[in-house]
Design an enzyme around this catalytic site. Sequence first.
Site: not given
Lengths: 908, 908
Positions: B33, B103, B112, B114, B347, B469, B796, B864, B884
């Site tokens: 801030k 602040r 919210g 502090m 912000r 499953h 894999s 996979c 991959y």
Amino acid sequence: MEKKWVFRFDEVELAEKYAGGGWDAVRGLLGGKGANLAQMNRIGVSVPPGFTVTTEACNVYLAADEIFPEGMWEQEIAALEAIEVQTGKKFGDKDNPLLVSCRSGAKFSMPGMMDTVLNIGLNDETAEGMAKLTGDERFVYDSYRRLVQMFGSVVTEIPDETFEEVIQAARAERGVKSDADLTAEDWKSITSTFKVIFRQHAHQNFPDDPMQQLRMATEAVFKSWNGKRAVDYRNAAGIPHDLGTAVSIVTMVFGNMGDDSATGVAMTRNGSTGEKHIEGDYLINAQGEDVVAGIRMTKEISALKNELPDAYTELQDIMQRLEKYFREMQDVEFTIENGKLWMLQTRDGKRTAQAAVRIAVDMVEEGLISKEEAVLRVTPTQVDFFLHPQFDRQEMKKARQEGNLFATGLNVSPGAAFGVVAFDANLAEKWAKDGKPVIMVRPETRPDDVHGMLAANGILTSRGGRTSHAALVARQFGKPAVVGVSALDINLGKRFMSINETVVKEGEWISLDGNTGKVFLGELKTFIPDIKDKWLMKLLAWADEIRKLGVWTNADYPVDAQRARDYGAEGIGLCRTEHMFFEAERLPHFQKMIMTDLPSERREALDELLPFQREDFAGLFTAMDGLPVIIRLIDPPLHEFLPNHVDLLRELSDLKIRIKEAGTLADINELLQNIREKERILRRVEMLREENPMLGLRGVRLGLHFPDLTVMQVRAIFEAACQVAKEGITVYPEVMIPLTSHVNELKIQRDVLEREAKIVMAEQNIRINYKFGTMIEIPRAALTADQMAEYVEFISFGTNDLTQTTFGISRDDAEAGFLLDYLHRGILPDNPFATIDRDGVGRLMDIAVTKGRKVNPKLECGICGEHGGDPKSIRLCHELGLTYVSCSPFRVPIARLAAAHAALKEKK
Amino acid sequence: MEKKWVFRFDEVELAEKYAGGGWDAVRGLLGGKGANLAQMNRIGVSVPPGFTVTTEACNVYLAADEIFPEGMWEQEIAALEAIEVQTGKKFGDKDNPLLVSCRSGAKFSMPGMMDTVLNIGLNDETAEGMAKLTGDERFVYDSYRRLVQMFGSVVTEIPDETFEEVIQAARAERGVKSDADLTAEDWKSITSTFKVIFRQHAHQNFPDDPMQQLRMATEAVFKSWNGKRAVDYRNAAGIPHDLGTAVSIVTMVFGNMGDDSATGVAMTRNGSTGEKHIEGDYLINAQGEDVVAGIRMTKEISALKNELPDAYTELQDIMQRLEKYFREMQDVEFTIENGKLWMLQTRDGKRTAQAAVRIAVDMVEEGLISKEEAVLRVTPTQVDFFLHPQFDRQEMKKARQEGNLFATGLNVSPGAAFGVVAFDANLAEKWAKDGKPVIMVRPETRPDDVHGMLAANGILTSRGGRTSHAALVARQFGKPAVVGVSALDINLGKRFMSINETVVKEGEWISLDGNTGKVFLGELKTFIPDIKDKWLMKLLAWADEIRKLGVWTNADYPVDAQRARDYGAEGIGLCRTEHMFFEAERLPHFQKMIMTDLPSERREALDELLPFQREDFAGLFTAMDGLPVIIRLIDPPLHEFLPNHVDLLRELSDLKIRIKEAGTLADINELLQNIREKERILRRVEMLREENPMLGLRGVRLGLHFPDLTVMQVRAIFEAACQVAKEGITVYPEVMIPLTSHVNELKIQRDVLEREAKIVMAEQNIRINYKFGTMIEIPRAALTADQMAEYVEFISFGTNDLTQTTFGISRDDAEAGFLLDYLHRGILPDNPFATIDRDGVGRLMDIAVTKGRKVNPKLECGICGEHGGDPKSIRLCHELGLTYVSCSPFRVPIARLAAAHAALKEKK
């Protein structure tokens, strides 16, 4: 210089130079038999003149599509000529013919696997000459037909039966029973017939030319290296295929030249007991084969002293020299030809386990070998022999001959046992109490069978593998066991078992041999070797001096702890606390704890169990006074303590059917009540049931889920420790948390438990030296051992579970199934549950030890899986630098020896 | 130089120099801030004068037992004096008093968490002065009471209710409903009462001295950093605890000074759609809180253009500048005091997934940010949003308010669905065919439920976890699913389900939200976001340019393959052939194959299956024309294809009871026949049953045990490949052997299979480019990947199974049990079945890739497992250098983005 393919027996120095690399290389070049013959010759022992064609020649021959290497045959002829000079005989000379044998001999003994041809040099002419010379026509033609027969089967692979049938026919024709009754004429005619057979099969005449005989015999021996039998044997014995065989050509000498001739075998020490005196048998006026064949009654070697005193004295002297020279008990063959002693062979003698131990120890005391050598000469298996009852070999042979071999299964726990068959644990226990020896037989065993297994002398199951419950418990308690007899059909209802037609009823006698996996009908006598054998004690003490690894034991009861300590255990590496919960007076409390939902009831049940556990631990601590005791907190899933799920379903089904048939209201009410109770248990069992219990709620997961239970166990451990410490016992409890896979489990559980330990010590006002540690039995634990090492003083590899998870194999399922198939097909080189898998499990252990010690250099690292008693695995543990191995009490002496072997082999 | 603890908003350059390390460091020093206020001031935006006390001061204060660091307070006073000069007002001056707010503001937003105190500087005297100055006594005393109230709750932690009760009482006394109806006098009296409350709780008077107010408020904000709420929040959000909070002191400005005053909030772009125009609300003559509280009806920001055109133009201009400056959509607060615009905060603005994508893409096209930045600004979760139907948020809120929230379970598969409840797969399928939307509800699902699951719109189960499953199948097919609703009682017999009193019958409507795990009664409307959204397409194309990892998909059917390809998949990483065996026309053949003991019958059954498999594969190859397709050979244990063991036992029990009650002989005969058939199946099921099927006879073990089956599969693969190749399709089949743990398994199985492949290609007279590979899903396979790499072209990682064995956890059991507990208690930081465990599983993957590529540098390495679609896991896969990742079709777009993130984060 021309390449040397042939070495005369008197050229051993030359061979040594040629081979380089000492005696082992000479054996490699000349084969065991050839090398030893040359060696005997060198030290002045009379060996019939001869020579050896090298293994190199064999290899070149085989590689070159069966062509002799250049110069080899010429060298062989030259060596033969040298023999002729030495013997004064001449090869192929009809007046004074030289006969030779042609013998195979590889670097490592391959008994019966390769071929030999005797009496080379005989043909019609020389046979006649020999007959004149010896005056024994019958012997000569017998020898001659042997040449043709051996030649036929060795050189051209004519089946031996083809020849034996001819002899049988001759016996029948003559109306005699034994070959001994056949005459010279008979043998002469048989020889002729053999030659016809030879021609028919080989499509050539039997070679009359002795030189051709020699050449073909040499080739045949070379070729026999690649014969199927030999290849199979090498595969089985792990002998490399590229060694090749040597061929030794030895002048024939004859022990059947009259009463001043003899033939025999002898050993420098007693092969059964190891006592130091010559043992052997001989026959006057006989051939070597006669001694072995047992046609005539042999005489004890000591009788030779009177019959042929000079030869005997020389033999004695030679045998002493051979033993000194080879630094090992020797087994020799000899022949006396007209008073002259010839040594035909010497080799290391076979011996029993007992003899092996005694000979090794004696030889150290005689200054012949070092302690290290003695330790290396005894195998772990030989030590194992001392620890279990054994069947007499003769008894077993007899039983087999009489058709009493009932079954063969997995030999999972060594030793022999006999007893009456009992098909359940309670009956086994009852009969044992009545004094009957019992063999407990079950399809498979469960923890609640243990009381029966303890009462029984032996255990037999039809299912399960090498690490099935039955096998584990049997090994743990040194009970002989045979498991996984899949052909066995057990009818628990009608109380009998059968294989095919053979039926054994409950109460009938059987005998089982855990060494071989054989099960016999009836009672076979056993004898118990002496573990306190003074030679064994000495040998193990030497092993202790040599080994670097500690040897601890897995023991749950004081009696086991005491036994292990007697066997040399230096601590307890694993006490399985859950075994204690299965005892009759405890199980109900434990089940109550599982069944209740009320915390207060659970606490109550635990309070009932506490004194039992405390007493258990106090007993262990007392037995192990001064030594560390690792106690593992509860590990198995809770459903194991409740009845089997499928059994419950079946029982309920039965009850529901019975209710339909019930007569009176009272009956119905009773059945209903029974159903309700069983359904209550069923609900809990189903709640606890898991798809894969091995990977489920057990170990530290239980401890985190129900902290009350492990807290009670820790309280019991520390109350017991404080109590016995006050009584003057030195106590080192080590608390082991099982099945951790993440450091946070350890952090939290240790915190809770150590707090309780401190409370107890404060209450008791005494400080105890303790450690906390964890089992490494999950791959992730091994991979993150550095994180774990910050929170523990010790780790212990639970290699049974670690093998399961590393391989993804459920051992109970697999050992009864595909794993056996894998081993048979060689897909796996070893059963990973018997010998640690080096590349997988071993790698994880290496990672764990290395990472763990980096963070915590004092980290105590041990192993408490079944592998802790396996020599190959012990070798690995030594290499990994573990602190100790822990094994069942009965394997402690074996582990001591194996650990020494590991240290010695590493030195090399 | 004196240490600098306080920076005025006009000292931002100084702060930058002081902090070093750019804007991030300034935010660290001044808080988000404070930094943004200073920044706005720098770029000429009018910000009320003020200053920021640094986070350093906070940290020193907290470390020094709550004593201000030396010189800080003096600097604060000096800065205040500077404000007085700038504003012309004076702090504590009764005629022209300066009021300030105090602040909190940390580096990272902690909404919210502090505290803030407004209106500092008011006391009885200055209030009177303010009232004169503004002519609005009511406003002044309302502000005054707010100061006391905030001060009380922030500084001395008096519960806010204590104050609110006083206001309630005043409203009641006045007989009014709203605070707006209370008069100046009321607020004055309330302020007095508040001061009394303050004195009672704080044991001191409310400080009249503004300086003391300021001092105490500063301290209170510092202390709030260590308040419980803030600590909990930081723990949850992963914010470090050592950052500290800054304190910004800002001149109060008032939007309620008349009709030329106003207050409001605005965003630079539309937060829902991402469109580029200012959005916001304001109120004339009002305070900031009024806009938020919704007491008065706010106006659209565009209306300000007419009401206060100068201010509006300035606001527009400022907002454009701010967005350009911060290179991000901004969310601002502003106040207009007597025509003068003041910016109170700016912000980064919150936005929906759709807006996030559009804004990121637009900003690239506006030249504001780079493609890389745009890709990084969209989260994988935001992409996921586009792929599933969603409930409207308002609808869900309404349903909850109306009490229609029925249950909450595990949110295992995202998206929203509604339909009628069906309790079995057949009914689900039937109703779906009839055109009804269906939600299939089961205690848990099994492979033979899949046809029903495919037909249903959503899936609900009472058991099972994140990788049950049901969850796996649902994710695979993009079906919304909620599982593991343990409170749910399903009565399959009576066809209803219930939670407590609430009952839902079969056929009634429910709605379930797979994003949150909520289940609602009745039908909630859904809408489907547009995956073809042009902005998303653009963003993903940029991601493709950036990423190094390939993105493949797990697909068993052509329709899935096609969908995945549409979503950008570059290959199939896993086709599970066994799924195909469960289809109605195939299962009987497959079961026949399992049930028979006759090789000929088995071969017959396989011959029946071959054309089905060939057709399956041909479809896949066609769909993936030009891309690789990895087909895994059969993996699950065979018993999964037969009826459940316990079900069979129960059915048999029922039949046996029914036979007791049967009337006619015909009935009895029929029952008997039924029993016999079931017993036959039971015997086979019991033969195949395993203690731990996960670790049993499956994967390559099946292939080695019953080579016929895998040979048939390979034949089908190659026949299909040859067939489509002839049709012009470019086909790259890759055959994957599952569950290897030892290289020998691979060696033997590949040999058998490749032989078949070559036979087929010879028969078809065409060459296909193919690869063989193996799944790495067992720790030992990973540890010995170098050995494996000699026999395969690809590996894999099956990370589901690998996680199970590495952790020793059965996921089905654990996710319904202790694993949840572990996650709740933080024993495990993440669910290892959702996110790859870096230290264990990740380590094994690393070993495998490194060792494997050393032997075989071209080794294709993929993943996979379910993890292939998880962003954190994708990051790891990128780091490990995999070729991959393969994931379910619905996660392909997510994986594309996550892979790009991984590449970008590595660059940093």
